[in-house]
Design an enzyme around this catalytic site. Sequence first.
Site, PDB file in Angstrom:
ATOM      1  N   HIS A  88      -7.696  -1.509   9.132  1.00 47.69           N
ATOM      2  CA  HIS A  88      -8.945  -2.233   8.871  1.00 47.69           C
ATOM      3  C   HIS A  88      -9.711  -2.300  10.196  1.00 47.69           C
ATOM      4  O   HIS A  88     -10.157  -3.382  10.597  1.00 47.69           O
ATOM      5  CB  HIS A  88      -8.669  -3.652   8.378  1.00 47.69           C
ATOM      6  N   HIS A 115     -13.243  -1.557   2.703  1.00 48.63           N
ATOM      7  CA  HIS A 115     -11.836  -1.851   3.001  1.00 48.63           C
ATOM      8  C   HIS A 115     -11.399  -1.332   4.384  1.00 48.63           C
ATOM      9  O   HIS A 115     -11.013  -2.115   5.241  1.00 48.63           O
ATOM     10  CB  HIS A 115     -10.991  -1.253   1.869  1.00 48.63           C
ATOM     11  N   GLU A 123       0.813  -1.220   0.000  1.00 43.37           N
ATOM     12  CA  GLU A 123       0.000   0.000   0.000  1.00 43.37           C
ATOM     13  C   GLU A 123       0.851   1.277   0.000  1.00 43.37           C
ATOM     14  O   GLU A 123       0.332   2.367   0.239  1.00 43.37           O
ATOM     15  CB  GLU A 123      -0.958   0.016   1.198  1.00 43.37           C
ATOM     16  N   TYR A 174     -16.701  15.970  17.536  1.00 46.81           N
ATOM     17  CA  TYR A 174     -15.291  15.577  17.630  1.00 46.81           C
ATOM     18  C   TYR A 174     -14.700  15.177  16.290  1.00 46.81           C
ATOM     19  O   TYR A 174     -13.552  15.485  15.989  1.00 46.81           O
ATOM     20  CB  TYR A 174     -15.135  14.493  18.711  1.00 46.81           C
ATOM     21  N   HIS A 218      -3.092   3.553   7.934  1.00 51.09           N
ATOM     22  CA  HIS A 218      -4.190   2.855   7.248  1.00 51.09           C
ATOM     23  C   HIS A 218      -4.568   1.628   8.066  1.00 51.09           C
ATOM     24  O   HIS A 218      -3.705   0.792   8.356  1.00 51.09           O
ATOM     25  CB  HIS A 218      -3.753   2.443   5.838  1.00 51.09           C
TER      26      HIS A 218
HETATM   27 ZN    ZN Z   1      -5.843  -2.354   3.725  1.00 48.72          ZN
END
Ligand code: ZN
Length: 216
Positions: free
Chosen positions: A96, A161, A75, A121, A94
């Site tokens: 999940h 994702h 990524e 917030y 990043h």
């Molecule tokens: Zn990912």
Amino acid sequence: MNAETREAALRLCDAGRRAVDLGLSPGASGNVSVRVADLTLMSPTGISLGELEPEVLSVLDSGGTHLDGPPPSKEYPLHLALYGRVEEAGSVVHLHSPHATAASCLPPWSDTSALPPVTPYLVMRVGQVPLVPYAAPGSARLAHNVSALPGTFRAALLANHGSLAAGRDPAAALAGAIEIEEAARLVVSLQGHEFSVLTAEEVRELTDQYGTPWGF
Ligand code: ZN
């Protein structure tokens, strides 16, 4: 690694461990990066963010050439795309995380944000969170979809994702990802219920004060 680079590496590893401790990075999912001078340090492929050490980070130059350590997460182009869109970004996280990933499977709240301004917030700490159209993980298309998003933003949800957040440093990027997870948790738990969100005027009052991006 000089002292400045090592300090940035340690902060990145701390953020990775914290994400795992908070239950926001299941298995070996997620990836993190930090920029220091003209280098990017990034988590390698196939490792839990809880096991990061400075010695196992990938080191890349500003052109994306792999200089040292194991190969970077696939990524890397996704991170590069967010650095390209968020001027103040010094780090990208990043994840999940469960609720952000669930919310990324819902229709977006608006053209500019996947999540509504459900509490102050999210507006104060992150701003709008656009939904990035689905493309396969690690694909050039996914990075392109981030680069092509309209408007101003510091974070996004990747459809079906997970989350993607930028910050000045790893702690700030992780704080953004945590805030997104919290807002997403509320949105997911409110599915099937009528619920209120902040009005455009209430959002504007906060974005004026905190300098975060939110367009309706
Ligand atoms: Zn990912």
